[in-house]
Design an enzyme around this catalytic site. Structure first.
Site, PDB file in Angstrom:
ATOM      1  N   GLU A 268       0.921  -1.002   0.071  1.00 26.06           N
ATOM      2  CA  GLU A 268      -0.032  -0.020   0.006  1.00 26.06           C
ATOM      3  C   GLU A 268       0.834   1.220   0.161  1.00 26.06           C
ATOM      4  O   GLU A 268       0.499   2.102  -0.785  1.00 26.06           O
ATOM      5  CB  GLU A 268      -0.802   0.031   1.212  1.00 26.06           C
ATOM      6  CG  GLU A 268      -2.009   0.964   1.223  1.00 26.06           C
ATOM      7  CD  GLU A 268      -2.924   0.784   2.408  1.00 26.06           C
ATOM      8  OE1 GLU A 268      -3.734   1.820   2.543  1.00 26.06           O
ATOM      9  OE2 GLU A 268      -2.943  -0.075   3.048  1.00 26.06           O
ATOM     10  N   HIS A 289       9.647 -26.201   1.324  1.00 24.50           N
ATOM     11  CA  HIS A 289       9.277 -27.399   0.665  1.00 24.50           C
ATOM     12  C   HIS A 289       8.359 -27.237  -0.386  1.00 24.50           C
ATOM     13  O   HIS A 289       7.691 -27.851  -1.138  1.00 24.50           O
ATOM     14  CB  HIS A 289       8.649 -28.264   1.651  1.00 24.50           C
ATOM     15  CG  HIS A 289       9.532 -28.727   2.698  1.00 24.50           C
ATOM     16  ND1 HIS A 289      10.041 -30.026   2.571  1.00 24.50           N
ATOM     17  CD2 HIS A 289       9.659 -28.021   3.913  1.00 24.50           C
ATOM     18  CE1 HIS A 289      10.624 -30.375   3.699  1.00 24.50           C
ATOM     19  NE2 HIS A 289      10.803 -29.366   4.448  1.00 24.50           N
ATOM     20  N   LYS A 400     -12.991   1.897  -2.459  1.00 23.42           N
ATOM     21  CA  LYS A 400     -13.887   1.806  -1.543  1.00 23.42           C
ATOM     22  C   LYS A 400     -15.021   2.707  -1.928  1.00 23.42           C
ATOM     23  O   LYS A 400     -16.146   2.509  -1.576  1.00 23.42           O
ATOM     24  CB  LYS A 400     -13.428   2.609  -0.219  1.00 23.42           C
ATOM     25  CG  LYS A 400     -12.183   2.019   0.564  1.00 23.42           C
ATOM     26  CD  LYS A 400     -11.795   2.904   1.649  1.00 23.42           C
ATOM     27  CE  LYS A 400     -10.792   2.228   2.415  1.00 23.42           C
ATOM     28  NZ  LYS A 400     -10.200   3.221   3.574  1.00 23.42           N
TER      29      LYS A 400
END
Length: 427
Positions: A268, A289, A400
């Site tokens: 951000e 792994h 938003k």
């Protein structure tokens, strides 16, 4: 905290000591800008002054009236991740839970799993209008009322000077903590935003802030004097040379949430104007792994950040007569984890893949304070060197507005863009 940047030099991306020395001159200029911003309490830069400006007493007072089984933080992004990083890392008799998403099935199940009569709720939003946070809080409040629990006796608000949450706190005489001025949410872990849950859980706020202060005291005009600046400058230099990905890989299960916090901070803050690095989250030794295959043998476009505590509780490995496993008997899981850490580091270096080692003494309050502050300083100095607007988030704000418009919360052109989505569906 210590940062070992040796394995970031002379790898596939070509950063050498001479280039790093040249960059150090720019770090000196960046430090002057940062120091000036701190002195003037400018927006964003004020976050690096929290070890001095955060007063833990109001936080402790707000937490003092509760002795719950659970502390439930209702927030999203920086309003929850800092607190979660601290409480997840430290042992506590209080269960710290977080409502930081609005997946309906998950929210329903989490709330149903709580004894709401033994839960204290901390609802966190600077604006007091964050849709996800307010929606989740309304769900929790209704559940409390349905369970016969007086929500006003078990709710603490952390918010700004205005907004719906501030009005609610005043109307119902709720304890209210002030969000610090000039501190973006993703930089607010060492403030009222991030420390209430830790206080309820009985953790030492003074030590958290002291750890941060010790790293603040190292900030100077040279990357060679500050672990935070060293990490930020090296990350920037490698990013400019093609390290588009920065894989954060702590070697402690308790720091897994820290990697999530780091990912928000890095993405951000630095993802602007075509710049920045994509943060990847990994966990040692688990992801040796899987992801290590890519980091060592895939595209040379990554910096791997390895984090570990130097001391931690240990567990012995019993002796065994199983063929080929005798070497494990008599050693400890700590020995094995240390060997895995050093093997990963050496494996990357042998392949010319850049990596950095970050070490704290222990995963305790002081160590966490050091680590959180150093990463924030690293992020800020990276932003200065890259000349990006570190403390803004226009892409986040776009989303938003789009969501609010879709829900009928106003007229926003961003919502129209959503409605105009291009489709090419395959069933």
């Amino acid at each position: 905290m210590k940062a070992d940047i040796g394995n970031a030099l002379d790898g596939a991306l070509g950063l050498d000591r001479a280039a790093l020395d040249d960059l150090d001159e720019r770090v000196a200029d960046a430090h002057e800008r940062i120091a000036g911003g701190r002195r003037e309490s400018e927006h964003g830069y004020a976050a690096l002054s929290l070890p001095e400006t955060c007063d833990p007493e109001p936080i402790r007072r707000a937490a003092a009236g509760f002795d719950p089984e659970t502390v439930l933080t209702v927030g999203i992004g920086g309003s929850a991740l800092g607190a979660a990083t601290v409480t997840d890392a430290l042992d506590s008799p209080v269960d710290a839970r977080y409502l930081d998403n609005v997946d309906p099935a998950w929210v329903r199940d989490l709330v149903a799993d709580l004894d709401l009569s033994e839960t204290v709720v901390n609802v966190v939003s600077r604006s007091g209008t964050t849709a996800e946070t307010l929606a989740n809080f309304l769900v929790v409040r209704e559940a409390m009322e349905s369970a016969g629990v007086d929500w006003t006796e078990r709710t603490v608000v952390t918010t700004g000077p205005e907004g719906n949450l501030r009005s609610m706190a005043e109307t119902h005489d709720l304890p209210a903590l002030d969000v610090p001025d000039g501190v973006p949410g993703r930089f607010s872990a060492l403030s009222t935003v991030g420390l209430f849950a830790a206080a309820v859980a009985g953790h030492d706020l003074d030590e958290l802030l002291a750890g941060a202060a010790s790293e603040a005291g190292k900030l100077s005009g040279s990357l060679y004097d500050s672990p935070g600046y060293a990490y930020g400058a090296v990350s920037y230099a490698l990013g400019e040379r093609g390290a588009a990905v920065n894989a954060m890989m702590p070697y402690a299960e308790s720091l897994e949430r820290f990697a999530e916090w780091y990912a928000q901070l890095w993405a951000e803050s630095l993802g602007k104007d075509g710049r920045g690095q994509t943060p990847a989250r990994a966990l040692g030794a688990t992801d040796q792994h899987s992801q290590l295959q890519l980091y060592r043998a895939g595209p040379a476009d990554k910096l791997v950040t390895l984090v570990r505590p130097l001391e931690s509780p240990d567990t012995g490995i019993p002796e065994t007569d199983l063929s080929g496993l005798e070497y494990l008997g008599g050693s400890t899981l700590g020995d094995l984890l240390d060997a895995e850490f050093r093997a990963t580091e050496a494996s990357l270096a042998a392949a010319g893949r850049e990596n950095v080692r970050l070490e704290i003494d222990r995963v305790d309050e002081r160590g966490l304070g050091e680590l959180l502050y150093a990463m924030e300083a690293a992020c800020v100095v990276y932003g200065e060197l890259a000349d990006v607007s570190t403390f803004t988030q226009p892409a986040v704000e776009w989303g938003k507005k789009a969501a609010r418009g879709l829900l009928g919360g106003g007229e926003f052109e961003e919502a129209e863009a959503v409605r105009g989505k291009r489709r090419l569906e395959v069933e």
